[in-house]
Scaffold this active site. Structure first.
Site, PDB file in Angstrom:
ATOM      1  N   ASN A 276      -2.921   3.332  -8.952  1.00  0.00           N
ATOM      2  CA  ASN A 276      -3.184   4.628  -8.738  1.00  0.00           C
ATOM      3  C   ASN A 276      -2.122   5.077  -8.768  1.00  0.00           C
ATOM      4  OD1 ASN A 276      -3.110   4.142  -6.624  1.00  0.00           O
ATOM      5  ND2 ASN A 276      -4.565   5.376  -6.250  1.00  0.00           N
ATOM      6  N   CYS A 278      -1.445   7.332  -6.718  1.00  0.00           N
ATOM      7  CA  CYS A 278      -0.778   7.399  -4.767  1.00  0.00           C
ATOM      8  C   CYS A 278      -0.911   6.409  -4.387  1.00  0.00           C
ATOM      9  CB  CYS A 278      -2.260   8.020  -3.986  1.00  0.00           C
ATOM     10  SG  CYS A 278      -2.220  10.077  -4.095  1.00  0.00           S
ATOM     11  N   GLU A 280      -1.574   2.731  -3.752  1.00  0.00           N
ATOM     12  CA  GLU A 280      -2.629   2.045  -3.090  1.00  0.00           C
ATOM     13  C   GLU A 280      -3.210   1.280  -3.624  1.00  0.00           C
ATOM     14  OE1 GLU A 280      -5.583   4.855  -3.989  1.00  0.00           O
ATOM     15  OE2 GLU A 280      -3.457   4.804  -3.643  1.00  0.00           O
TER      16      GLU A 280
END
Length: 803
Positions: A276, A278, A280
């Protein structure tokens, strides 16, 4: 309010965030629900999923359980769930990954799906690794392929167009494998900071590549169309280029793609290609995940004057949170049918934490300590164990996830969810919960928040205020002083034992950031969103050390940010000379008003010396020869060059302004301002009055420079005049003919790092890193944009670039 509702204890900041971004609104944009009603809406909607598995389920009991969980701020789901549950849209997931096939049809089909996801409030990740290299032949048309970076730009432009009308801004992750033939172009594609602004980018690094970096060998670049080697590159050279670019502006990040696939619970279904936005949440193509975070600051019990971990409460909240997130999967209205199918087949959830730094402070444990790292491991292991128990119980009631038999768990105790834990960014959620963000250290202990009438209200970290009052060192004056500094470690009025515990992001060295990330990663199914902050003076070798350490310690990726490395960043640490006391301070944009009074007093003294008491109201004639200084200052429109010339009596006489490549209207306006200021100076107008008239004028593109906001070119001009006058009043101060207020910062006369009242940073990771993550001005409220957890967020109004 009905049943068990009671007013939620929210800060004014949290209320503002909820009203602006979460509460239902009427056609005029006015909120039509209260925070309690919003949480009741969400709880009632998500509880309905119980009836899918048991028609006699006590849905009201579940609803009250979920409401209590959220209203006590012990757990909050990701933003789309809070915004959309129980409403027409009903899109509840934050994370999506879409495949990009190597065909024009496949590329633009994905682009269409991207628009639907962004319209619904989700963020997307892609791997561009399947696309053939630039210059490759396209057999169907006998043409030449334009390569993955050209299509990366297409997706970026589409995001810019779609995001204009949404509540959450579309955000993307773009990934390319390190063995793709176009990898060098990809690594440098965001070099200028002004293009591909709607993407985070990361290089998918393989274990083989890292091994060859270590051994100094070459590695193959592989044609994605036929999987045949094309040519070789030296692994170290490519690694050094990644490091150079990351050092320059924080991108690209790196993800360890083989490590992610090693933990892929369903390798028979598909490989993990991307994450995704960011970083994580590794996901399969067409997969989504819903996330939620437990507030660890609420998982404490007070015994006498001390706090202890309430493990029993943490277990209870973990079980309820897993139940909640599993229900979200069933209540979700997915924007794409393939995503619906894949998500329901694997039923991944991502339970994480926020308030970790607050928890450490309450327990009296410094963030940068072995004790904190050990506690991080213990907490995350406990949560994973309890989440696993909860998932096993749900599997007994509801059956395991459909792809269970084709998963790595086949033959073991069935689970309801293929993954359970993720450490996600919680920037906005942590503002609602009034706690520290994710697993990051505290950013500041005191700051000023703007209210609607333009006034500023001081907000003090509640733990810090409690300790300050108990130990008797609290005062408004001291809190103002704390708000002017990035750290309290050198504020002697505060007891040493308090300074030891209340460390901020500016006190944490890169080494401790990585240690903490690795500690949480050890017991996290997915990955950890974390930003490793570096001071401005950090070298590429320091970045290399952290990247290498992240790989060795088992992290699944790493994102770094070096203070001052983006052109739009607040240069919040003064890297220039120490000629004024304010140069030693670190600011998050909140100390402007407090400094104003002090500067005005000093300016009055300077002006009295420079300007005669009585002048004719007519411009003085211009001498044939004048001397002056040219100052370069960063504005939101570009670099502004301000020349201030003086007459034979060393009095300010005229001003010339030049904006980099400006032309047309901008150039003419700057010329007009310069002429009018010059006329005022030559006519004897009070210099302080000139500064007051220009200072604070705002334009749509503010910026940060040398520790303060530059609201406009006019405001920048005022600040240059002010600084020049203040410097003239300092003894033994000399001026270069051209003074660059940004590029020369941080170096002494020999080009070495300056001492800022902290240990000097000469490239050693263990040195105190007086670094900040402030990267710009919030477009919504004018506050400081902070770079943390792989994204930009404003702590004042919860604006976030990543949605």
């Amino acid at each position: 309010m009905s049943r068990q509702e009671k007013p939620i204890k929210l800060t004014e900041n949290a209320k503002t965030v909820l009203e602006k971004r979460y509460l239902r609104k009427d056609e005029n944009g006015a909120p039509v629900e209260k925070p309690e009603e919003m949480l009741r809406r969400v709880a009632a909607n998500i509880a309905q999923a119980d009836r899918f598995y048991d028609r006699a389920a006590d849905v009201r009991k579940t609803e009250d359980e979920f409401y209590s969980l959220m209203s006590e701020l012990e757990f909050l789901p990701n933003s789309p769930t809070l915004m959309n549950a129980g409403r027409d849209l009903q899109q509840l997931s934050a994370c999506f990954v879409l495949p990009i096939e190597d065909s024009m049809e496949g590329i633009f089909e994905t682009l269409k799906l991207t628009a639907l996801i962004h319209k619904s409030g989700g963020g997307t990740g892609y791997s561009f690794s399947r696309l053939r290299a630039q210059g490759s032949q396209v057999k169907s048309t006998s043409g030449i392929a334009s390569g993955p970076i050209s299509f990366l730009r297409v997706f970026d432009a589409a995001t810019q167009a779609v995001k204009q009308g949404g509540t959450r801004r579309g955000a993307n992750m773009g990934i390319l494998r390190v063995d793709h033939p176009d990898i060098l172009e990809f690594i440098t594609c965001k070099e200028d900071d002004k293009s591909i602004t709607n993407f985070n980018i990361s290089v998918a690094v393989t274990d083989e590549f890292m091994e060859k970096v270590e051994s100094g060998e070459e590695y193959d670049l592989v044609d994605p169309h036929n999987n045949k080697p094309l040519r070789k590159l030296k692994a170290r050279d490519v690694f050094e280029l990644i490091i150079k670019q990351a050092h320059k502006n924080g991108e690209p990040g790196i993800i360890f793609i083989d490590r992610m696939n090693k933990d892929n619970p369903t390798p028979k279904i598909a490989k993990i290609e991307s994450t995704n936005p960011c970083g994580e949440q590794p996901l399969l193509p067409y997969e989504s995940c819903n996330l939620g975070s437990i507030n660890l600051a609420k998982m404490l019990i007070e015994t006498g004057s001390k706090f202890e971990m309430d493990w029993q409460k943490l277990a209870k909240v973990t079980h309820s949170a897993v139940h909640f997130l599993d229900n979200v999967i069933d209540m979700n209205k997915y924007p794409v049918k393939k995503i619906d199918q894949m998500t329901r087949s694997n039923r991944k959830i991502g339970l994480g934490v926020m308030g970790f730094a607050d928890m450490l402070i309450a327990l009296g444990i410094p963030y940068s300590s072995d004790e904190a790292v050990a506690l991080a491991e213990r907490v995350m292991k406990f949560m994973l164990d309890e989440a696993t128990k909860a998932s096993v119980m749900l599997a007994k009631k509801r059956n395991p996830f459909p792809n269970y038999r084709d998963s790595i768990f086949a033959g073991t105790t069935p689970l309801r969810n293929a993954t359970l834990t993720t450490i996600a960014p919680t920037g906005t959620l942590s503002i609602i919960a009034s706690c520290s963000s994710g697993v990051e250290p505290i950013f500041s202990l005191c700051f000023y928040r703007k209210v609607l009438d333009g006034a500023k209200l001081m907000e003090v970290n509640p733990y810090f205020e409690k300790v300050a009052r108990e130990k008797g060192f609290y005062s408004e004056g001291l809190m103002k002083k704390v708000s002017q500094h990035s750290s309290i470690k050198d504020i002697s009025e505060i007891p040493e034992d308090v300074r030891r515990v209340f460390v901020t992001a500016h006190d944490i060295t890169p080494l401790w950031h990585i240690k903490m990330q690795a500690a949480f990663q050890k017991y996290t199914n997915n990955a950890v969103s974390k930003t490793v902050n570096f001071p401005y003076q950090a070298s590429p070798e320091d970045v290399k050390e952290v990247y290498t350490l992240a790989y060795k310690l088992g992290c699944k990726g790493v994102t770094i940010y070096r203070d001052g490395s983006r052109s739009e960043q607040v240069l919040n640490i003064d890297r220039g000379s120490r000629t004024t006391e304010s140069n030693l301070d670190v600011t998050d944009g909140t100390k402007d008003a407090m400094e104003k009074h002090e500067k005005n007093e000093e300016l009055d003294k300077v002006i009295n010396q420079l300007q005669p008491a009585k002048e004719k109201i007519a411009p003085r004639p211009r001498p044939k020869v004048v001397c002056g200084t040219t100052t370069k200052i960063q504005t939101g429109c570009g670099n502004l060059y301000v020349t201030i010339n003086e007459d034979e009596h060393n009095r300010p006489f005229e001003v010339f302004t030049q904006m980099g490549k400006a032309g047309g209207c901008a150039a003419s306006q700057l010329e007009a301002v310069g002429r009018l200021v010059s006329l005022a100076l030559r006519s004897g107008i009070d210099i302080k009055s000139i500064i007051d008239q220009l200072e604070g004028i705002r334009c749509p593109s503010p910026s940060w420079e040398k520790g303060g906001r530059i609201f406009s070119c006019a405001d920048g001009l005022a600040k240059v005049i002010e600084r020049i006058l203040l410097k003239k009043n300092k003894p033994n101060t000399t001026f270069a003919k051209i003074e660059d207020m940004t590029e020369s910062m941080g170096k002494d006369k020999n080009g070495r790092g300056q001492d800022f009242g902290d240990e000097q940073y000469y490239g050693k990771t263990a040195t105190k890193a007086k670094a900040s993550a402030v990267v710009g001005v919030c477009p919504d409220c004018g506050g400081a944009l902070v770079y943390q957890e792989g994204c930009m967020i404003c702590h004042s109004c919860a604006y976030t670039k990543c949605g």
